[in-house]
Design a protein around this motif. Structure first.
Motif, PDB file in Angstrom:
ATOM      1  N   ASP A 163     114.652 100.688   2.114  1.00  7.87           N
ATOM      2  CA  ASP A 163     113.831 102.065   2.300  1.00  7.87           C
ATOM      3  C   ASP A 163     112.577 102.148   2.627  1.00  7.87           C
ATOM      4  O   ASP A 163     111.918 102.334   1.914  1.00  7.87           O
ATOM      5  N   ARG A 164     112.259 101.612   4.164  1.00  8.06           N
ATOM      6  CA  ARG A 164     110.903 101.055   4.198  1.00  8.06           C
ATOM      7  C   ARG A 164     110.026 102.294   4.674  1.00  8.06           C
ATOM      8  O   ARG A 164     108.777 101.590   5.271  1.00  8.06           O
ATOM      9  N   SER A 165     110.714 103.909   4.708  1.00  6.27           N
ATOM     10  CA  SER A 165     109.525 104.969   5.242  1.00  6.27           C
ATOM     11  C   SER A 165     109.010 105.073   4.667  1.00  6.27           C
ATOM     12  O   SER A 165     108.506 104.654   3.938  1.00  6.27           O
ATOM     13  N   GLU A 166     107.756 105.235   5.288  1.00  2.00           N
ATOM     14  CA  GLU A 166     106.404 105.540   4.429  1.00  2.00           C
ATOM     15  C   GLU A 166     105.465 106.985   5.854  1.00  2.00           C
ATOM     16  O   GLU A 166     105.149 106.905   6.964  1.00  2.00           O
ATOM     17  N   THR A 167     104.940 107.210   4.804  1.00  2.00           N
ATOM     18  CA  THR A 167     104.248 108.148   5.422  1.00  2.00           C
ATOM     19  C   THR A 167     102.848 107.684   5.115  1.00  2.00           C
ATOM     20  O   THR A 167     102.278 106.878   4.874  1.00  2.00           O
ATOM     21  N   ILE A 168     101.732 107.402   6.613  1.00  3.39           N
ATOM     22  CA  ILE A 168     101.201 106.413   6.986  1.00  3.39           C
ATOM     23  C   ILE A 168      99.956 107.856   6.956  1.00  3.39           C
ATOM     24  O   ILE A 168     100.181 108.121   8.244  1.00  3.39           O
ATOM     25  N   ASP A 169      99.152 107.527   6.620  1.00  2.00           N
ATOM     26  CA  ASP A 169      97.420 108.644   6.608  1.00  2.00           C
ATOM     27  C   ASP A 169      96.555 107.687   7.442  1.00  2.00           C
ATOM     28  O   ASP A 169      96.005 108.477   8.211  1.00  2.00           O
ATOM     29  N   TYR A 170      96.810 106.545   7.465  1.00  2.30           N
ATOM     30  CA  TYR A 170      95.631 105.685   7.737  1.00  2.30           C
ATOM     31  C   TYR A 170      95.702 104.484   8.161  1.00  2.30           C
ATOM     32  O   TYR A 170      97.124 103.898   7.461  1.00  2.30           O
ATOM     33  N   VAL A 171      95.310 103.616   9.206  1.00  3.20           N
ATOM     34  CA  VAL A 171      95.864 102.728   9.770  1.00  3.20           C
ATOM     35  C   VAL A 171      94.092 101.668   9.443  1.00  3.20           C
ATOM     36  O   VAL A 171      93.335 102.206  10.041  1.00  3.20           O
TER      37      VAL A 171
ATOM     38  N   SER B 173     110.869  99.328  -1.660  1.00  5.46           N
ATOM     39  CA  SER B 173     111.873 100.804  -1.760  1.00  5.46           C
ATOM     40  C   SER B 173     110.701 101.673  -1.783  1.00  5.46           C
ATOM     41  O   SER B 173     110.547 101.976  -2.551  1.00  5.46           O
ATOM     42  N   ARG B 174     110.355 102.979  -1.229  1.00 10.01           N
ATOM     43  CA  ARG B 174     110.025 103.942  -0.966  1.00 10.01           C
ATOM     44  C   ARG B 174     110.172 104.815  -2.474  1.00 10.01           C
ATOM     45  O   ARG B 174     109.107 105.192  -2.679  1.00 10.01           O
ATOM     46  N   ASN B 175     111.076 104.780  -3.174  1.00 14.61           N
ATOM     47  CA  ASN B 175     110.926 105.862  -4.501  1.00 14.61           C
ATOM     48  C   ASN B 175     110.558 104.644  -5.309  1.00 14.61           C
ATOM     49  O   ASN B 175     110.679 104.638  -6.486  1.00 14.61           O
ATOM     50  N   TYR B 176     110.118 103.321  -5.240  1.00 19.80           N
ATOM     51  CA  TYR B 176     110.023 102.249  -6.214  1.00 19.80           C
ATOM     52  C   TYR B 176     108.629 101.802  -5.841  1.00 19.80           C
ATOM     53  O   TYR B 176     108.520 100.966  -6.818  1.00 19.80           O
ATOM     54  N   ARG B 177     107.850 102.545  -4.865  1.00 17.74           N
ATOM     55  CA  ARG B 177     106.802 102.049  -5.187  1.00 17.74           C
ATOM     56  C   ARG B 177     105.623 102.050  -5.955  1.00 17.74           C
ATOM     57  O   ARG B 177     105.716 103.167  -6.916  1.00 17.74           O
ATOM     58  N   ARG B 178     104.724 101.749  -6.462  1.00 16.73           N
ATOM     59  CA  ARG B 178     103.281 101.917  -6.929  1.00 16.73           C
ATOM     60  C   ARG B 178     103.907 101.954  -8.259  1.00 16.73           C
ATOM     61  O   ARG B 178     103.487 102.397  -9.129  1.00 16.73           O
ATOM     62  N   GLN B 179     105.161 100.607  -8.913  1.00 16.68           N
ATOM     63  CA  GLN B 179     105.865 101.038 -10.128  1.00 16.68           C
ATOM     64  C   GLN B 179     105.468  98.892 -10.576  1.00 16.68           C
ATOM     65  O   GLN B 179     105.822  98.837 -11.204  1.00 16.68           O
ATOM     66  N   GLY B 180     104.685  98.745  -9.985  1.00 16.34           N
ATOM     67  CA  GLY B 180     104.048  96.600 -10.411  1.00 16.34           C
ATOM     68  C   GLY B 180     104.848  96.384  -9.841  1.00 16.34           C
ATOM     69  O   GLY B 180     105.187  95.128  -9.652  1.00 16.34           O
ATOM     70  N   ILE B 181     106.166  96.481  -9.004  1.00 20.77           N
ATOM     71  CA  ILE B 181     107.540  95.615  -8.278  1.00 20.77           C
ATOM     72  C   ILE B 181     105.806  94.566  -7.730  1.00 20.77           C
ATOM     73  O   ILE B 181     106.408  93.291  -7.513  1.00 20.77           O
ATOM     74  N   ALA B 182     105.827  95.511  -6.200  1.00 20.91           N
ATOM     75  CA  ALA B 182     105.085  93.974  -5.577  1.00 20.91           C
ATOM     76  C   ALA B 182     103.995  93.275  -6.049  1.00 20.91           C
ATOM     77  O   ALA B 182     104.368  92.029  -5.744  1.00 20.91           O
ATOM     78  N   THR B 183     103.688  94.007  -6.628  1.00 20.04           N
ATOM     79  CA  THR B 183     102.835  92.313  -7.889  1.00 20.04           C
ATOM     80  C   THR B 183     103.381  91.728  -8.637  1.00 20.04           C
ATOM     81  O   THR B 183     103.408  90.849  -8.321  1.00 20.04           O
ATOM     82  N   THR B 184     104.410  92.307  -9.348  1.00 21.19           N
ATOM     83  CA  THR B 184     104.911  90.822  -9.424  1.00 21.19           C
ATOM     84  C   THR B 184     105.562  89.911  -8.658  1.00 21.19           C
ATOM     85  O   THR B 184     106.043  88.966  -9.147  1.00 21.19           O
ATOM     86  N   ILE B 185     106.276  90.971  -7.320  1.00 18.80           N
ATOM     87  CA  ILE B 185     106.947  89.094  -6.322  1.00 18.80           C
ATOM     88  C   ILE B 185     105.945  88.399  -5.390  1.00 18.80           C
ATOM     89  O   ILE B 185     105.911  87.356  -5.956  1.00 18.80           O
ATOM     90  N   MET B 186     104.695  89.432  -5.439  1.00 18.90           N
ATOM     91  CA  MET B 186     103.425  88.436  -5.031  1.00 18.90           C
ATOM     92  C   MET B 186     103.228  87.825  -5.646  1.00 18.90           C
ATOM     93  O   MET B 186     103.005  86.307  -6.248  1.00 18.90           O
ATOM     94  N   ASN B 187     103.276  87.649  -7.246  1.00 20.19           N
ATOM     95  CA  ASN B 187     102.676  87.122  -8.212  1.00 20.19           C
ATOM     96  C   ASN B 187     103.415  85.675  -8.275  1.00 20.19           C
ATOM     97  O   ASN B 187     103.480  84.929  -8.212  1.00 20.19           O
TER      98      ASN B 187
END
Length: 175
Positions: A19-27, A104-118
């Motif tokens: 679920d890539r949906s996101e509220t985009i406040d700033y670009v 996915s939206r409901n899983y953000r800010r839990q370190g998942i992307a950081t783990t993948i990036m590392n």
């Protein structure tokens, strides 16, 4: 907890689970070599049919040509993934690209992307890369994430990637 595992070409059908949906406040936009923040205030929806086809094609192309992908799973559900491009880039041919990265939206800010990036950074190092090249979407959340992963804005723009996504913010991470 979540599990992480390498993804294969035959896993492309799982991308629709994100679920890539996101509220985009700033670009951000680049002006005279500097990031300029602009109000956006809109909702980005999840995949439409055309986007999911494009993402699957990119995923399959990179993996078929020697790229690597790592998936994050909650049970059997794909909740995040990243793709390391196969092609070395840059004048010194010492850069590999983070081609796709989504959580996915409901899983953000839990370190998942950081783990993948590392993990993708480690894989790029093993392959001999000195840098990761990131062509980030211009959203504040994406740029903020990559900056906090050690990426810096670069003026050494990959022209092929720029032509594909001219609004993206181009960054390099020293490995």
């Amino acid at each position: 907890m979540y599990t992480y595992r390498p993804m294969q070409v035959e896993d492309a059908h799982q991308l629709v689970q994100i679920d890539r949906s996101e509220t985009i406040d700033y670009v951000y936009e680049m002006q005279d070599g500097k990031l300029v923040e602009q109000n956006a205030g809109h909702e980005c929806s999840s995949w439409d049919d055309a986007l999911i086809v494009e993402m699957k094609e990119r995923f399959i192309y990179e993996l078929s040509h020697g790229g690597a992908a790592l998936g994050a799973y909650d049970g059997d559900i794909l909740i995040g993934f990243g793709v390391l491009g196969h092609q070395f880039r840059g004048e010194e041919q010492d850069r590999l690209v983070i081609d796709l990265m989504y959580v996915s939206r409901n899983y953000r800010r839990q370190g998942i992307a950081t783990t993948i990036m590392n993990e993708l950074s480690d894989e790029a190092r093993k392959r001999g890369a000195k840098y990761l090249y990131v062509s980030s979407t211009e959203t504040r959340s994406a740029v903020y994430f990559y900056k906090h992963q050690g990426c810096d804005i670069t003026n050494d723009i990959d022209q092929e990637l720029f032509a594909k996504e001219p609004l993206d913010i181009h960054m390099l991470k020293l490995l």
